[in-house]
Write a protein that holds these residues in place. Structure first.
Motif, PDB file in Angstrom:
ATOM      1  N   GLN A   4      16.887   6.247  26.819  1.00  0.00           N
ATOM      2  CA  GLN A   4      16.013   7.260  27.149  1.00  0.00           C
ATOM      3  C   GLN A   4      14.958   6.623  28.530  1.00  0.00           C
ATOM      4  OE1 GLN A   4      16.788   9.790  25.110  1.00  0.00           O
ATOM      5  NE2 GLN A   4      14.653   9.593  23.721  1.00  0.00           N
ATOM      6  N   PRO A   5      14.850   7.600  29.392  1.00  0.00           N
ATOM      7  CA  PRO A   5      13.718   7.408  30.318  1.00  0.00           C
ATOM      8  C   PRO A   5      12.361   7.039  29.519  1.00  0.00           C
ATOM      9  CG  PRO A   5      14.621   9.557  30.889  1.00  0.00           C
ATOM     10  CD  PRO A   5      15.044   9.223  29.597  1.00  0.00           C
ATOM     11  N   LEU A   6      11.551   6.396  30.100  1.00  0.00           N
ATOM     12  CA  LEU A   6      10.217   6.018  29.630  1.00  0.00           C
ATOM     13  C   LEU A   6       9.413   7.065  29.918  1.00  0.00           C
ATOM     14  CD1 LEU A   6       9.465   2.299  31.419  1.00  0.00           C
ATOM     15  CD2 LEU A   6      10.192   3.059  28.787  1.00  0.00           C
ATOM     16  N   PRO A   7       8.397   7.326  29.165  1.00  0.00           N
ATOM     17  CA  PRO A   7       7.426   8.403  29.119  1.00  0.00           C
ATOM     18  C   PRO A   7       6.785   8.278  30.753  1.00  0.00           C
ATOM     19  CG  PRO A   7       6.614   7.512  27.240  1.00  0.00           C
ATOM     20  CD  PRO A   7       7.771   6.639  27.924  1.00  0.00           C
ATOM     21  N   ALA A   8       6.311   9.243  31.343  1.00  0.00           N
ATOM     22  CA  ALA A   8       5.863   9.305  33.035  1.00  0.00           C
ATOM     23  C   ALA A   8       4.814   8.200  33.170  1.00  0.00           C
ATOM     24  CB  ALA A   8       5.289  10.581  33.357  1.00  0.00           C
ATOM     25  N   ALA A   9       4.004   8.067  32.234  1.00  0.00           N
ATOM     26  CA  ALA A   9       2.742   7.241  32.486  1.00  0.00           C
ATOM     27  C   ALA A   9       3.381   5.596  32.594  1.00  0.00           C
ATOM     28  CB  ALA A   9       1.459   7.400  31.715  1.00  0.00           C
ATOM     29  N   HIS A  49      16.615   3.535  31.598  1.00  0.00           N
ATOM     30  CA  HIS A  49      17.653   4.678  31.787  1.00  0.00           C
ATOM     31  C   HIS A  49      18.430   4.275  32.933  1.00  0.00           C
ATOM     32  CE1 HIS A  49      13.996   5.317  34.276  1.00  0.00           C
ATOM     33  NE2 HIS A  49      14.447   6.454  34.849  1.00  0.00           N
ATOM     34  N   PHE A  50      18.153   3.410  33.515  1.00  0.00           N
ATOM     35  CA  PHE A  50      19.318   2.674  34.667  1.00  0.00           C
ATOM     36  C   PHE A  50      20.658   2.275  34.305  1.00  0.00           C
ATOM     37  CE2 PHE A  50      15.917   2.403  38.503  1.00  0.00           C
ATOM     38  CZ  PHE A  50      15.346   3.486  38.140  1.00  0.00           C
ATOM     39  N   PHE A  51      21.648   3.247  34.468  1.00  0.00           N
ATOM     40  CA  PHE A  51      23.027   2.988  33.877  1.00  0.00           C
ATOM     41  C   PHE A  51      23.753   2.136  35.032  1.00  0.00           C
ATOM     42  CE2 PHE A  51      27.231   4.549  33.696  1.00  0.00           C
ATOM     43  CZ  PHE A  51      27.833   3.619  32.539  1.00  0.00           C
ATOM     44  N   TRP A  52      23.535   2.524  36.205  1.00  0.00           N
ATOM     45  CA  TRP A  52      24.194   2.058  37.394  1.00  0.00           C
ATOM     46  C   TRP A  52      23.036   1.932  38.549  1.00  0.00           C
ATOM     47  CZ3 TRP A  52      25.017   2.432  42.752  1.00  0.00           C
ATOM     48  CH2 TRP A  52      26.145   1.487  43.344  1.00  0.00           C
ATOM     49  N   THR A  53      22.713   0.759  39.096  1.00  0.00           N
ATOM     50  CA  THR A  53      21.743   0.455  39.941  1.00  0.00           C
ATOM     51  C   THR A  53      22.553  -0.130  41.340  1.00  0.00           C
ATOM     52  OG1 THR A  53      20.224   0.315  37.984  1.00  0.00           O
ATOM     53  CG2 THR A  53      19.449  -0.484  40.191  1.00  0.00           C
ATOM     54  N   GLY A  54      22.219   0.396  42.517  1.00  0.00           N
ATOM     55  CA  GLY A  54      22.794  -0.358  43.613  1.00  0.00           C
ATOM     56  C   GLY A  54      22.831   0.226  44.824  1.00  0.00           C
ATOM     57  N   PHE A  55      23.264  -0.568  45.862  1.00  0.00           N
ATOM     58  CA  PHE A  55      22.921  -0.032  47.283  1.00  0.00           C
ATOM     59  C   PHE A  55      24.619   0.228  47.732  1.00  0.00           C
ATOM     60  CE2 PHE A  55      19.220  -2.527  46.579  1.00  0.00           C
ATOM     61  CZ  PHE A  55      18.260  -1.910  47.023  1.00  0.00           C
ATOM     62  N   ASP A 109      32.015   6.613  37.823  1.00  0.00           N
ATOM     63  CA  ASP A 109      32.204   6.462  36.380  1.00  0.00           C
ATOM     64  C   ASP A 109      31.842   7.753  35.858  1.00  0.00           C
ATOM     65  OD1 ASP A 109      31.732   3.728  34.129  1.00  0.00           O
ATOM     66  OD2 ASP A 109      31.229   5.681  33.449  1.00  0.00           O
ATOM     67  N   ALA A 110      32.786   8.091  34.883  1.00  0.00           N
ATOM     68  CA  ALA A 110      32.676   9.463  34.320  1.00  0.00           C
ATOM     69  C   ALA A 110      31.366   9.572  33.246  1.00  0.00           C
ATOM     70  CB  ALA A 110      34.006   9.776  33.388  1.00  0.00           C
ATOM     71  N   ARG A 111      30.688   8.602  33.006  1.00  0.00           N
ATOM     72  CA  ARG A 111      29.681   8.490  32.050  1.00  0.00           C
ATOM     73  C   ARG A 111      28.419   8.907  32.814  1.00  0.00           C
ATOM     74  NH1 ARG A 111      30.619   2.646  29.393  1.00  0.00           N
ATOM     75  NH2 ARG A 111      31.378   2.548  31.638  1.00  0.00           N
ATOM     76  N   SER A 112      28.385   8.603  34.236  1.00  0.00           N
ATOM     77  CA  SER A 112      27.106   9.126  34.915  1.00  0.00           C
ATOM     78  C   SER A 112      26.832  10.572  34.870  1.00  0.00           C
ATOM     79  CB  SER A 112      27.298   8.576  36.573  1.00  0.00           C
ATOM     80  OG  SER A 112      27.414   7.317  36.425  1.00  0.00           O
ATOM     81  N   ARG A 113      25.857  10.946  34.611  1.00  0.00           N
ATOM     82  CA  ARG A 113      25.490  12.462  34.450  1.00  0.00           C
ATOM     83  C   ARG A 113      24.200  12.847  35.368  1.00  0.00           C
ATOM     84  NH1 ARG A 113      26.829  15.734  30.652  1.00  0.00           N
ATOM     85  NH2 ARG A 113      26.296  17.243  32.188  1.00  0.00           N
ATOM     86  N   SER A 114      23.504  11.862  35.774  1.00  0.00           N
ATOM     87  CA  SER A 114      22.341  12.337  36.733  1.00  0.00           C
ATOM     88  C   SER A 114      22.251  11.163  37.806  1.00  0.00           C
ATOM     89  CB  SER A 114      20.984  12.948  36.023  1.00  0.00           C
ATOM     90  OG  SER A 114      20.649  11.774  35.137  1.00  0.00           O
ATOM     91  N   GLU A 115      21.556  11.515  38.973  1.00  0.00           N
ATOM     92  CA  GLU A 115      21.459  10.675  39.953  1.00  0.00           C
ATOM     93  C   GLU A 115      20.404  10.500  40.641  1.00  0.00           C
ATOM     94  OE1 GLU A 115      25.277  10.504  41.728  1.00  0.00           O
ATOM     95  OE2 GLU A 115      24.675   8.870  43.149  1.00  0.00           O
ATOM     96  N   VAL A 116      19.796   9.575  41.384  1.00  0.00           N
ATOM     97  CA  VAL A 116      18.946   9.691  42.219  1.00  0.00           C
ATOM     98  C   VAL A 116      19.168   8.499  43.418  1.00  0.00           C
ATOM     99  CG1 VAL A 116      17.420   8.009  41.063  1.00  0.00           C
ATOM    100  CG2 VAL A 116      16.558   9.356  42.892  1.00  0.00           C
ATOM    101  N   VAL A 117      19.095   9.041  44.813  1.00  0.00           N
ATOM    102  CA  VAL A 117      19.626   8.195  45.878  1.00  0.00           C
ATOM    103  C   VAL A 117      18.530   8.385  46.938  1.00  0.00           C
ATOM    104  CG1 VAL A 117      21.393   8.006  47.744  1.00  0.00           C
ATOM    105  CG2 VAL A 117      22.101   8.826  45.774  1.00  0.00           C
ATOM    106  N   ALA A 135      22.391   7.589  35.668  1.00  0.00           N
ATOM    107  CA  ALA A 135      21.943   7.706  34.184  1.00  0.00           C
ATOM    108  C   ALA A 135      23.076   8.483  33.732  1.00  0.00           C
ATOM    109  CB  ALA A 135      20.512   8.202  34.067  1.00  0.00           C
ATOM    110  N   THR A 136      22.982   7.876  32.158  1.00  0.00           N
ATOM    111  CA  THR A 136      24.167   8.685  31.438  1.00  0.00           C
ATOM    112  C   THR A 136      23.818  10.022  30.830  1.00  0.00           C
ATOM    113  OG1 THR A 136      23.379   7.362  29.472  1.00  0.00           O
ATOM    114  CG2 THR A 136      25.300   6.580  30.721  1.00  0.00           C
ATOM    115  N   ARG A 137      22.394  10.354  30.924  1.00  0.00           N
ATOM    116  CA  ARG A 137      22.100  11.681  30.673  1.00  0.00           C
ATOM    117  C   ARG A 137      21.581  12.501  31.631  1.00  0.00           C
ATOM    118  NH1 ARG A 137      17.871  11.949  26.440  1.00  0.00           N
ATOM    119  NH2 ARG A 137      16.621  12.469  28.122  1.00  0.00           N
ATOM    120  N   PRO A 138      21.831  13.912  31.415  1.00  0.00           N
ATOM    121  CA  PRO A 138      21.536  14.767  32.469  1.00  0.00           C
ATOM    122  C   PRO A 138      19.926  14.824  32.646  1.00  0.00           C
ATOM    123  CG  PRO A 138      22.916  15.992  31.120  1.00  0.00           C
ATOM    124  CD  PRO A 138      22.609  14.506  30.364  1.00  0.00           C
TER     125      PRO A 138
END
Ligand code: SME
Length: 159
Positions: A4-9, A49-55, A109-117, A135-138
């Protein structure tokens, strides 16, 4: 365990501490590869919530994988396709709530469901790389992630 992502604060606080720590660690060397590897290690282990992290680095006309953590990823991204190329083309951060809705998303990876770049710029403002997180969650990412990641990306070629 990645989840799970952390709460915003809490997320804001976490990014702020990672940023401070990286500023200190980056005093050791200006080498971009060393900095990317250090940033990825810290981000990937501190953000649940970071499932894959890279450059991906822009080398000639290709986006080639750089330092990363998480499951095995594509070494070279098909030119012009996917979220990373869209970030370069549109010259802006991309926040994709559901990768299945992104027309030519590249699924390493088919498990990835949301992404930020976010773009990684050199001193002259030219994009040299992108920082990509899956991340694996939408809907796992928010504007807090985009801003936190962009501030870190800006340190790579920074002083
Ligand atoms: N999904 C990316 C490819 C890289 S992986 O997420 C590690 C894209 O569409 O560009």
């Amino acid at each position: 365990m990645k989840s799970q992502p952390l709460p915003a604060a809490r997320l804001v606080g976490r990014f702020s501490r990672i940023h401070t720590q990286l500023c200190e660690l980056f005093q050791k060397t200006p080498d971009p590869t060393a900095r990317m590897a250090t940033a990825v290690a810290l981000l990937h282990h501190k953000l649940p919530h970071f499932f894959w992290t890279g450059f991906y680095r822009l080398i000639g006309e290709d986006l080639i994988v750089g330092p990363y953590q998480g499951p095995l990823a594509c070494s070279v991204l098909q030119r012009g396709k996917g979220v990373c190329w869209a970030c370069l083309r549109e010259d802006r951060a991309m926040l994709v709530a559901d990768v299945h809705q992104f027309p030519d998303h590249i699924a390493c990876d088919a498990r990835s469901r949301s992404e930020v770049v976010v773009p990684v710029r050199d001193h002259r403002g030219c994009i040299q790389a992108v920082l990509d997180v899956d991340a694996t969650r939408p809907n796992a990412f928010s504007a807090v992630d985009v801003e936190g990641l962009q501030r870190i990306a800006d340190l790579i070629w920074g002083g």
